[in-house]
Write an enzyme that holds these catalytic residues in place. Structure first.
Site, short mmCIF file in Angstrom:
data_model
loop_
_atom_site.label_atom_id
_atom_site.label_comp_id
_atom_site.label_asym_id
_atom_site.label_seq_id
_atom_site.Cartn_x
_atom_site.Cartn_y
_atom_site.Cartn_z
N GLU A 7 14.28 -7.44 -7.50
CA GLU A 7 14.83 -6.50 -6.44
C GLU A 7 15.26 -6.96 -5.29
O GLU A 7 14.79 -7.75 -4.57
CB GLU A 7 13.56 -5.61 -6.27
N LYS A 45 -0.89 5.45 6.33
CA LYS A 45 -0.22 4.52 7.22
C LYS A 45 1.20 4.26 7.00
O LYS A 45 1.51 3.93 5.69
CB LYS A 45 -1.00 3.10 7.03
N CYS A 66 13.94 2.22 -4.11
CA CYS A 66 13.38 1.41 -5.38
C CYS A 66 13.89 1.98 -6.53
O CYS A 66 13.86 1.03 -7.47
CB CYS A 66 11.82 1.96 -5.31
N GLU A 116 3.24 3.31 -6.65
CA GLU A 116 4.58 3.42 -6.84
C GLU A 116 5.48 2.06 -6.31
O GLU A 116 5.29 1.93 -4.99
CB GLU A 116 5.37 4.62 -6.05
P1 NAP Z 1 5.74 -3.74 1.19
O1 NAP Z 1 6.02 -4.85 1.90
O2 NAP Z 1 4.97 -3.84 -0.12
O3 NAP Z 1 5.16 -2.66 2.28
C1 NAP Z 1 4.66 -1.35 1.89
C2 NAP Z 1 3.60 -0.97 2.66
O4 NAP Z 1 2.50 -1.70 2.40
C3 NAP Z 1 4.12 -1.19 4.17
O5 NAP Z 1 3.48 0.05 4.75
C4 NAP Z 1 3.29 -2.19 4.56
O6 NAP Z 1 2.86 -2.50 5.87
C5 NAP Z 1 2.05 -2.26 3.68
N1 NAP Z 1 1.53 -3.53 3.43
C6 NAP Z 1 1.59 -4.60 3.59
N2 NAP Z 1 0.74 -5.56 3.04
C7 NAP Z 1 -0.13 -4.85 2.71
C8 NAP Z 1 -1.52 -5.06 2.23
N3 NAP Z 1 -1.94 -6.41 1.99
N4 NAP Z 1 -2.36 -4.03 1.85
C9 NAP Z 1 -1.97 -2.66 1.90
N5 NAP Z 1 -0.83 -2.41 2.56
C10 NAP Z 1 0.25 -3.41 2.94
O7 NAP Z 1 6.98 -2.98 0.99
P2 NAP Z 1 8.32 -2.74 1.72
O8 NAP Z 1 9.06 -3.93 1.89
O9 NAP Z 1 7.88 -2.16 2.95
O10 NAP Z 1 9.14 -1.72 0.80
C11 NAP Z 1 9.95 -1.85 -0.22
C12 NAP Z 1 9.32 -1.85 -1.39
O11 NAP Z 1 8.68 -0.56 -1.93
C13 NAP Z 1 10.36 -2.04 -2.59
O12 NAP Z 1 9.74 -3.03 -3.49
C14 NAP Z 1 10.48 -0.63 -3.21
O13 NAP Z 1 10.80 -0.76 -4.55
C15 NAP Z 1 9.52 -0.08 -3.14
N6 NAP Z 1 9.19 1.36 -3.33
C16 NAP Z 1 8.87 2.08 -4.12
C17 NAP Z 1 8.94 3.38 -4.35
C18 NAP Z 1 8.55 4.09 -5.77
O14 NAP Z 1 8.51 5.27 -5.49
N7 NAP Z 1 8.39 3.32 -6.73
C19 NAP Z 1 9.52 3.91 -3.19
C20 NAP Z 1 9.93 3.41 -2.09
C21 NAP Z 1 9.79 2.09 -2.09
P3 NAP Z 1 4.03 -3.18 7.03
O15 NAP Z 1 5.30 -3.01 6.20
O16 NAP Z 1 3.97 -2.45 7.98
O17 NAP Z 1 3.57 -4.41 7.20
#
Ligand code: NAP
Ligand code: MG
Length: 499
Positions: free
Chosen positions: A409, A204, A312, A278
């Site tokens: 962050e 997804k 990230c 991650e």
């Molecule tokens: P996020 O809100 O956690 O969302 C990540 C993904 O999870 C999206 O596809 C989101 O869907 C989905 N999601 C939301 N709630 C969920 C749930 N309860 N169960 C399962 N999936 C769910 O993160 P983001 O704001 O999109 O991305 C930014 C974050 O990603 C930052 O904290 C960043 O550090 C981290 N990141 C980490 C890495 C790494 O390799 N460590 C790499 C890239 C990003 P929707 O967005 O479609 O609602």
């Protein structure tokens, strides 16, 4: 009276000060014109076909650069996610599960080649849907995504060498959820190793950036990948939760925020699903007084302003040795003043759009907290486009470890500057965070690099560079930045079970 001809004054030449700080050197617009070949509507990719969602629901995806609607995206409900898992299980129990690694490798290789063939089209689609500058999606995201498929194609028939003395086997069906900051690249990081190891996939993408993931379905069709080996279901958090918790998911891989990662871990406690997480980061980029300062300033800029800080592992905390702090800050401000912020599709743009209005609001609130807590703010004085989501590159000096901008962050183009005097203080401050994803060290001394990379609690430590990636190099975190690795032998091992 005859009019005295008005003598046109020659164009005013910029003063040296303006050349450094001003908004001069306006370039002509240089928009990327390749056709992203977007459809008006994207259906779910299940069982090798594009299928309408059972609920009949679609949601719009917009371009954060100008807020224009790009396409309607199918919203996968629980029944669609279930259909995707059934199809993935069927493929695993069928041809794919029995296929020799050398054959699997050919499919993965073909995917890599097709992605290269359509690189420009995918880069434009990525930039339009996500807001990142075209030079990044063109020169980094898409080539790196292809590189991950090439790298893993090579592993598919060499799995016996993965864990000497042991045999490895795939887990089965893998559920994967990815964020919006590197939509196609995160997809490649997830799908390429899963396929190389012989698993099948339900993935997804993030709600705001589903387009390139669904376009990727077209590449899978062109590559002739057997139906059901990769399934792509779009939607928001609920769809993600359905993917992570589906009973047929033998392993789940999540990239996203620490907050959502914890929710997923709680929901999977007590199950035998394998997990990799991650999550977030708050990297320290550490500059010692013997570092090549101009090079370091480029590294700082690349570390935090690359992809609008939507990274990230962004170097969001600058730790600079006190004796050179004033010099580094002055150089940094001069460099920031000539960054180009604007239309993501313009080839001259350094910083494009923030991915969504929600993210822009989050960044704005955290920056306000920095001002309220007494840090000193410097912002690029550029004009921002009237439409779209944009944020000026921002540097805070006088930051202390208790400030929110030093702890949380921000995930935007915002740098917090702290100072240190000794190596020990630098290590102590760098490690004083709940995260541990990455760090950078800038110094002339090799022995200091070795000491720092041993003592910094970060999955990746870059030395005299920042944000460098290679498919052969494992990436992942310590502490609240998650567990498991992506890339390299270690990343591939996470998609295998040892038998
Ligand atoms: P996020 O809100 O956690 O969302 C990540 C993904 O999870 C999206 O596809 C989101 O869907 C989905 N999601 C939301 N709630 C969920 C749930 N309860 N169960 C399962 N999936 C769910 O993160 P983001 O704001 O999109 O991305 C930014 C974050 O990603 C930052 O904290 C960043 O550090 C981290 N990141 C980490 C890495 C790494 O390799 N460590 C790499 C890239 C990003 P929707 O967005 O479609 O609602
Ligand atoms: Mg979008």
């Amino acid at each position: 009276m005859p009019k005295t001809p008005v003598k046109k004054s020659a164009p005013r030449r910029a003063s040296a000060r303006e050349l450094v700080f001003g908004d001069l050197w306006e370039f002509d617009p240089a928009p990327e014109t390749a056709d992203p070949k977007l459809k008006k509507r994207y259906d779910l990719f299940i069982g090798g076909e594009f299928v309408a969602p059972k609920s009949g629901k679609y949601f719009p995806t917009i371009s954060p650069g100008n807020e224009a609607k790009l396409a309607d995206i199918a919203l996968a409900g629980a029944a669609d996610v279930d259909a995707a898992f059934q199809s993935a299980q069927k493929a695993f129990d069928g041809a794919w599960g029995k296929m020799a690694g050398s054959e699997r490798g050919k499919y993965i290789y073909r995917i890599a080649r097709l992605l290269q063939d359509r690189a420009r089209e995918f880069a434009v689609a990525e930039t339009m849907d996500g807001g990142k500058p075209i030079k990044e999606s063109r020169d980094f995201d898409v080539p790196m995504a292809a590189a991950h498929f090439f790298y893993h194609a090579g592993w598919a028939d060499k799995l016996d060498c993965l864990a000497p003395g042991r045999r490895v086997a795939p887990h089965g069906v893998v559920g994967q959820v990815i964020p919006w900051n590197f939509p196609l690249l995160m997809l490649a990081w997830k799908i390429a190793p899963a396929l190389a190891a012989g698993n099948t996939v339900v993935l997804k993408p993030a709600e705001t950036t589903s387009t390139t993931a669904l376009k990727f379905g077209e590449i899978l069709q062109e590559a002739g990948l057997p139906p059901g080996v990769v399934n792509i279901v779009a939607g928001a958090g609920e769809t993600g939760a359905a993917v992570m918790t589906h009973p047929l998911a033998a392993k789940v891989a999540f990239t996203g925020s620490t907050e959502v990662g914890k929710i997923i871990m709680r929901s999977l406690a007590g199950t035998d699903k394998k997990m990799t997480m991650e999550l977030g980061g708050k990297a320290a980029n550490i500059i010692f007084d013997d570092a090549p300062l101009d090079q370091a300033v480029e590294g700082i800029v690349n570390g935090i302003f690359f992809n609008q800080g939507h990274v990230c592992c962004a170097g969001s905390r600058l730790l600079v040795q006190e004796s050179v702090a004033a010099t580094v800050l002055a150089k940094l401000k001069r460099r920031i003043a000539v960054l180009r912020v604007g239309d993501p599709l313009d080839k001259n743009t350094d910083l494009g759009a923030i991915n969504s209005r929600e993210q822009l609001d989050r960044i704005t609130a955290l920056v306000q907290s920095g001002v309220d807590e007494g840090a000193e703010m410097f912002q690029h004085a550029c004009k921002l486009p009237a439409k779209g989501f944009y944020f000026r590159p921002t540097v805070f000096s006088g930051v202390t470890q208790s400030h929110r901008i030093a702890r949380e962050e921000i995930f935007g183009p915002v740098l917090s500057v702290l100072t240190f005097r000794t190596v020990e203080e630098a290590i102590e401050k760098a490690n004083n965070t709940a995260f541990g994803l990455s760090a950078g060290v800038w110094t002339d001394k090799g022995s200091r690099i070795l000491k720092m990379s041993t003592e910094l609690k970060a999955g990746v430590v870059w030395a005299n560079t920042f944000n460098k990636f290679d498919p052969a190099s494992p990436f992942g975190g310590y502490k609240e930045s998650g567990f498991g690795r992506e890339g390299g032998r270690q990343g591939l091992l996470d998609y295998c079970k040892l038998i």
